[in-house]
Each structure stands twice: as C-alpha cells, then as structure tokens.
Enzyme design. Structure first.
Site, PDB file in Angstrom:
ATOM      1  N   GLY A 226     -17.707  22.196 -14.951  1.00 51.05           N
ATOM      2  CA  GLY A 226     -17.299  22.742 -16.244  1.00 51.05           C
ATOM      3  C   GLY A 226     -16.373  21.788 -16.987  1.00 51.05           C
ATOM      4  O   GLY A 226     -16.494  21.609 -18.204  1.00 51.05           O
ATOM      5  N   GLU A 243     -18.543  29.764 -17.841  1.00 52.04           N
ATOM      6  CA  GLU A 243     -18.247  30.756 -16.794  1.00 52.04           C
ATOM      7  C   GLU A 243     -18.131  29.992 -15.493  1.00 52.04           C
ATOM      8  O   GLU A 243     -19.134  29.541 -14.935  1.00 52.04           O
ATOM      9  CB  GLU A 243     -19.381  31.788 -16.704  1.00 52.04           C
ATOM     10  CG  GLU A 243     -19.533  32.664 -17.933  1.00 52.04           C
ATOM     11  CD  GLU A 243     -18.422  33.692 -18.099  1.00 52.04           C
ATOM     12  OE1 GLU A 243     -17.461  33.721 -17.304  1.00 52.04           O
ATOM     13  OE2 GLU A 243     -18.510  34.480 -19.066  1.00 52.04           O
TER      14      GLU A 243
HETATM   15  P1  NAD Z   1     -22.535  23.351 -10.109  1.00 50.83           P
HETATM   16  O1  NAD Z   1     -21.400  23.155 -11.039  1.00 50.83           O
HETATM   17  O2  NAD Z   1     -22.660  22.439  -8.955  1.00 50.83           O
HETATM   18  O3  NAD Z   1     -23.935  23.281 -10.880  1.00 50.83           O
HETATM   19  C1  NAD Z   1     -24.273  24.154 -11.940  1.00 50.83           C
HETATM   20  C2  NAD Z   1     -25.274  23.479 -12.862  1.00 50.83           C
HETATM   21  O4  NAD Z   1     -24.667  22.354 -13.500  1.00 50.83           O
HETATM   22  C3  NAD Z   1     -26.542  22.963 -12.206  1.00 50.83           C
HETATM   23  O5  NAD Z   1     -27.633  23.295 -13.035  1.00 50.83           O
HETATM   24  C4  NAD Z   1     -26.318  21.464 -12.176  1.00 50.83           C
HETATM   25  O6  NAD Z   1     -27.530  20.738 -12.172  1.00 50.83           O
HETATM   26  C5  NAD Z   1     -25.576  21.241 -13.472  1.00 50.83           C
HETATM   27  N1  NAD Z   1     -24.760  20.017 -13.534  1.00 50.83           N
HETATM   28  C6  NAD Z   1     -24.247  19.281 -12.522  1.00 50.83           C
HETATM   29  N2  NAD Z   1     -23.515  18.252 -13.001  1.00 50.83           N
HETATM   30  C7  NAD Z   1     -23.556  18.345 -14.359  1.00 50.83           C
HETATM   31  C8  NAD Z   1     -22.959  17.611 -15.421  1.00 50.83           C
HETATM   32  N3  NAD Z   1     -22.169  16.544 -15.191  1.00 50.83           N
HETATM   33  N4  NAD Z   1     -23.191  17.998 -16.688  1.00 50.83           N
HETATM   34  C9  NAD Z   1     -23.967  19.079 -16.960  1.00 50.83           C
HETATM   35  N5  NAD Z   1     -24.554  19.825 -15.989  1.00 50.83           N
HETATM   36  C10 NAD Z   1     -24.343  19.462 -14.703  1.00 50.83           C
HETATM   37  O7  NAD Z   1     -22.383  24.872  -9.652  1.00 50.83           O
HETATM   38  P2  NAD Z   1     -23.213  25.635  -8.528  1.00 50.83           P
HETATM   39  O8  NAD Z   1     -22.821  25.050  -7.198  1.00 50.83           O
HETATM   40  O9  NAD Z   1     -24.654  25.704  -8.916  1.00 50.83           O
HETATM   41  O10 NAD Z   1     -22.622  27.120  -8.650  1.00 50.83           O
HETATM   42  C11 NAD Z   1     -21.523  27.556  -7.909  1.00 50.83           C
HETATM   43  C12 NAD Z   1     -20.280  27.703  -8.773  1.00 50.83           C
HETATM   44  O11 NAD Z   1     -20.578  28.483  -9.923  1.00 50.83           O
HETATM   45  C13 NAD Z   1     -19.147  28.433  -8.092  1.00 50.83           C
HETATM   46  O12 NAD Z   1     -17.914  27.764  -8.346  1.00 50.83           O
HETATM   47  C14 NAD Z   1     -19.117  29.796  -8.766  1.00 50.83           C
HETATM   48  O13 NAD Z   1     -17.872  30.460  -8.738  1.00 50.83           O
HETATM   49  C15 NAD Z   1     -19.555  29.451 -10.132  1.00 50.83           C
HETATM   50  N6  NAD Z   1     -20.121  30.623 -10.815  1.00 50.83           N
HETATM   51  C16 NAD Z   1     -19.419  31.194 -11.825  1.00 50.83           C
HETATM   52  C17 NAD Z   1     -19.909  32.329 -12.462  1.00 50.83           C
HETATM   53  C18 NAD Z   1     -19.143  32.985 -13.577  1.00 50.83           C
HETATM   54  O14 NAD Z   1     -19.715  33.825 -14.254  1.00 50.83           O
HETATM   55  N7  NAD Z   1     -17.900  32.643 -13.799  1.00 50.83           N
HETATM   56  C19 NAD Z   1     -21.140  32.873 -12.070  1.00 50.83           C
HETATM   57  C20 NAD Z   1     -21.846  32.257 -11.041  1.00 50.83           C
HETATM   58  C21 NAD Z   1     -21.325  31.123 -10.426  1.00 50.83           C
END
Ligand code: NAD
Length: 471
Positions: A226, A243
């Site tokens: 994020g 999120e």
């Molecule tokens: P992640 O951040 O590893 O990946 C999420 C997405 O981001 C994937 O599609 C990935 O390909 C993409 N991504 C990776 N690097 C990027 C970049 N530099 N720029 C743009 N996109 C990029 O997360 P994850 O492991 O898939 O999910 C788990 C995390 O998500 C946990 O921390 C969890 O708490 C959080 N989460 C939050 C909510 C919420 O509503 N707050 C809901 C579900 C999950």
C-alpha cells in the site's frame, strides 16, 4: 489443461505465456493463468477509457439494473465459482468457506445495486441555487489480494461501475482464476470494455498505479505494498482507496462467560484460517477470566476439522501459499520461546513432498506487546493471548500498533463495552463479536491500515468526484 484467458474489451484474450496456479491443499496445478504483457495491460486500459465515455451517459437506473443482473449471473454459477475458488484458494466449500464467500458476493452486489447518488441542493434562495453532483472519476484500477478473491473483487468493481466508472481489475497472481471467471460472467451483462481483467506477475501493479489514464486505484493488500502504491500514484494525483493490513485487538473484560464467548472468539480469529484482514489477531484477556477463556477457546478449537476444501466436513483449509506459511512459521517459532503453547505451534516440516500448506491451529498464551506475534500481523492461524489487569493499560496496549483496522470488546455490560470501544483507535469496533462487516456500513482502517472506506453510501461516494454548480 486449457489456459484461462484475459478479459479485455468484452473478449477472451489469449496470451503467449501462462503461469501455474497451485492448489494450496495439494500443491498440484489448479489451472493455468494468462500472463499479460504490458501491451495487453495498455489494451485493457484503453478499452476501459473508451467504454467509460458511453457508460457514464447511461442512467443510474440502468447501471443499477446491470449490477442486479450481475448478481443473478453469479448466483446461476455459484457452485462452479465456489469449486474453482476452493481449488485455487484452498478454503473449504462449506462453513465460512467458498460457498459463503460467493453468497457474500451476491449479497454485496444486490445491496450496492440499491444505492443511489442523487444531486444535493445545498442552497436555493434569492442569492442563487447551489447543487452538488457526484461524477465518476473515469477508469478505476482494482488491485486484489489472495484471501477473498471473489468477494473483494465485488467490493471494488460493483460500486465503481454503479457510479459510472469503468474498471481494469488485477487479481493476485496466487488466485487469479475465479476472478477471471467472475469478470467473464460480468461481461455477459455489461457493455464491452466496462470491466476488464488482466493477470500476470507483480510488475502489472506498478504499471497500473503510475498510469496516467487510470484516475483511481482501489487496493486491498498489505500495508507494505500500500505504501509503494501511495508513493507511485502521487505523480498522477490519483484518487485512492487503500484497504491494508490489520492487527486487530480483542479485549475481554472480567464479567464474560468464557464458554459463551469461545465460539465468537474462535471464528473472529480463525476465519479463513486466520487469513482475514479484520480478524482478531491479538487477544487481551482480564486476569479474572484468563485461564478459563484460554481453556474454553482451546476446547472449541480442538473440535474444528481442517482439511482439503473439497472435503465437505472441513471447516478450515490450508494456508494459501508457502510465503505466508513461512511468515507464520517464523512468528510462531519466535513466540514459542517465551509463550505457553496451548494448541498447535508445531507446523509440519517441509519435506519436499507435496503435502499442502496446512498449518495447525495455534494458540499461544502469556505473550505481551513487544513480542513479534503480538506486534506484527500474522495473517494466519496463530493467536497470541495477553493477560491484563488494568483497563487503561490494556487500551494503551491495544492502541500501541501502527495498524488500526478493527477491534472488539467482550463483556456482558454493553455500556462498559461501548465506553472501551470508543477509546480504541480503529475503523470498526465490534462488541461480543469480531469482523462482522456488512454492505450497509462503511469499513476502513485508520493509521496505517488504510485510506478511505468501502461499503455503504460513503464507500460508493469514493468512486466519484464532487462537482458543484452555482447558478
Ligand atoms: P500484497 O500486498 O502482497 O498483494 C496484493 C496485490 O498487490 C497483489 O495483486 C499483488 O500482485 C499486487 N502488488 C504487489 N506489489 C505491487 C506494487 N508494487 N504495486 C502495485 N501492486 C502490487 O497482499 P496479499 O499478501 O495479497 O494480501 C494480504 C494482506 O492484505 C494482509 O496484510 C491483509 O491484512 C491485507 N488485507 C486487507 C484487507 C482490508 O480490507 N483492509 C482485506 C484483505 C486483505
């Protein structure tokens, strides 16, 4: 095995290369996902940009009807979607698993389709008329995680299209298949180009977040990613809903009945094998009931069957991927040095055999702030329990975390519980339950858990810019 296709401009588009998506219960290939090139991402953004010009001119009623018809398409294919979801995500078909997630996707779509954003008259008098209009932003880039790939895609896409935007969705490389199929079904209802789906590796995300033709990014994922997205999108001043990660605290007050709350605590913490943003991730229990709560929670957890998602008796599945399995293993190994292991704590050694990413339900007592399993988001089936005696001190400890997604208070006295809730630094607080989100209530994080909210009227409005007309 036929590879899945991208969905661009209403068509199924093949790619030169594909990548394997593994079933986390068996580590066998669940399907082949298309590996989009940068040119194909450009095609998708262009298609969305063209489609937006006419989609924005449709009436709100027509867009609401389209969303309702999407809900019908999902419903008609719910068992197929659930089976595919279980194959790639690992969650069980039953319980709070795939069928439940698809059911949630339908309910969210139906509810969101009922929302409306009529213009507001801010002033109408001798000095003039002032009206506030909500206008779509343009092309929305949706970047998705792997824990709830269908439900979260719905949370992103439906409010975006309802408010007159078009979408390019990018699922996680771990779980792209069900989202591709979902977007294909949406395209049976929507005009071409309104919702597109590209899948590939992690390079696609940064290309989206810096793209000048994407006006808003809606992202659900880790706080680390994020932050990168926030920085990358600054140049083009994109609108943002982020999120992010949570490390939700639950505070159990001394007047509870431990047996009565055990089930709620368990599912609050272990839903989706703990891989849930707003799961209970740190449990603070008052000294008076500490041992009893520990005992009842462990007793309940022991009854919960974990297994391959296709086994209808399974209530919990494996972890979704090896990376997350290793993160949780590391945190649990650290916690064992100090805490008292009440359950699990000993993940099977990785032998090189395809054994699945099953991690035993783990509950570790006698930990405290400063221990890694308490301070860091585990995002897996391992719950730390912390003893407290003083209410001010426990609230301070609960708030002493960079995250602020959700929290909960457990007590028979609702007035006291509400007072404690009001002092918690988080976007949602539940009393005698945890993580119960619903489509009519805005949901989002404070501090490093995110920016903006989803759901309800407030969530819908985030897909718009305000235009004020003075006449
Ligand atoms: P992640 O951040 O590893 O990946 C999420 C997405 O981001 C994937 O599609 C990935 O390909 C993409 N991504 C990776 N690097 C990027 C970049 N530099 N720029 C743009 N996109 C990029 O997360 P994850 O492991 O898939 O999910 C788990 C995390 O998500 C946990 O921390 C969890 O708490 C959080 N989460 C939050 C909510 C919420 O509503 N707050 C809901 C579900 C999950």
């Amino acid at each position: 095995m036929d590879p899945f296709r991208l969905i661009i401009d209403g068509k199924k588009v093949p790619t030169k290369q594909c990548f394997e998506v593994l079933n986390p219960a068996t580590e066998k290939v669940a399907g082949l996902a298309p590996l989009a090139t940068r040119e194909q991402l450009e095609d998708a953004i262009r298609a969305a940009k063209v489609a937006q010009k006419s989609w924005t001119k449709e009436t709100e009623r027509k867009r609401q009807t389209a969303c309702r018809r999407i809900a019908e398409r999902i419903e008609a294919h719910s068992e197929e979607l659930a089976a595919l979801l279980t194959a790639e995500q690992g969650k069980p078909m039953g319980g709070l698993g795939s069928r439940w997630e698809i059911g949630g996707a339908i309910a969210w779509t139906q509810y969101t389709a009922s929302l409306s954003m009529p213009p507001k008259v801010l002033q109408d008098n001798n000095e003039g008329r002032v009206e506030l209009f909500r206008k779509p932003i343009g092309v929305v880039g949706s970047i998705l995680p792997w824990n709830f790939p269908v439900m979260i895609a719905i949370w992103h896409i439906i409010p975006a299209v309802l408010s007159g935007n078009t979408v390019v969705a990018k699922p996680s490389p771990y779980t792209p298949l069900t989202t591709l199929r979902l977007v294909e079904l949406m395209n049976e209802v929507l005009p071409r180009g309104v919702v597109n789906c590209v899948t590939g590796d992690d390079d696609l995300g940064p290309a989206m977040t810096s793209h000048p033709d994407i006006g808003k990014i809606v992202f659900t994922g880790s706080s680390g990613t994020g932050k990168k997205i926030y920085a990358n999108a600054a140049e083009s001043m994109k609108r943002m809903t982020l999120e992010l990660g949570g490390n939700d605290a639950g505070i159990v007050l001394p007047d509870v009945d431990p047996r009565q709350i055990a089930e709620g605590l368990f599912w609050g913490a272990f839903i989706n094998t703990g891989q849930t943003c707003a799961a209970l991730k740190r449990l603070y229990v008052h000294d008076d009931v500490y041992e009893d709560v520990c005992e009842e929670l462990v007793k309940f957890a022991r009854k919960m069957p974990m297994g391959e998602g296709t086994d209808e008796t399974a209530m919990l599945g494996p972890m979704q991927n090896l990376r997350q399995f290793e993160i949780v293993s590391d945190l649990v190994a650290d916690a064992r040095k100090k805490g008292r292991v009440l359950l699990g704590g000993d993940p099977p050694a990785r032998t090189g055999k395809k054994q699945g990413y099953f991690f035993p339900l783990t509950i570790i007592a006698d930990l405290d702030n400063g221990d890694r399993l308490v301070d860091e988001e585990q995002f897996g089936p391992a719950l730390p329990i912390i003893r407290f005696r003083d209410i001010d001190e426990v609230i301070e400890k609960a708030n002493d975390n960079p995250n602020g997604l959700g929290g909960s208070v457990w007590s028979r006295n609702i007035t006291t519980a509400r007072q404690v809730a009001s002092r918690m630094e988080c976007g949602s607080v539940w009393i005698n339950k945890h993580g119960m989100i619903q489509p009519n209530a805005p949901f989002g994080g404070v501090k490093q858990s995110g920016v903006g909210v989803e759901f309800g009227q407030e969530g819908l409005e985030e897909y718009t810019n305000i235009q004020v007309v003075f006449s």
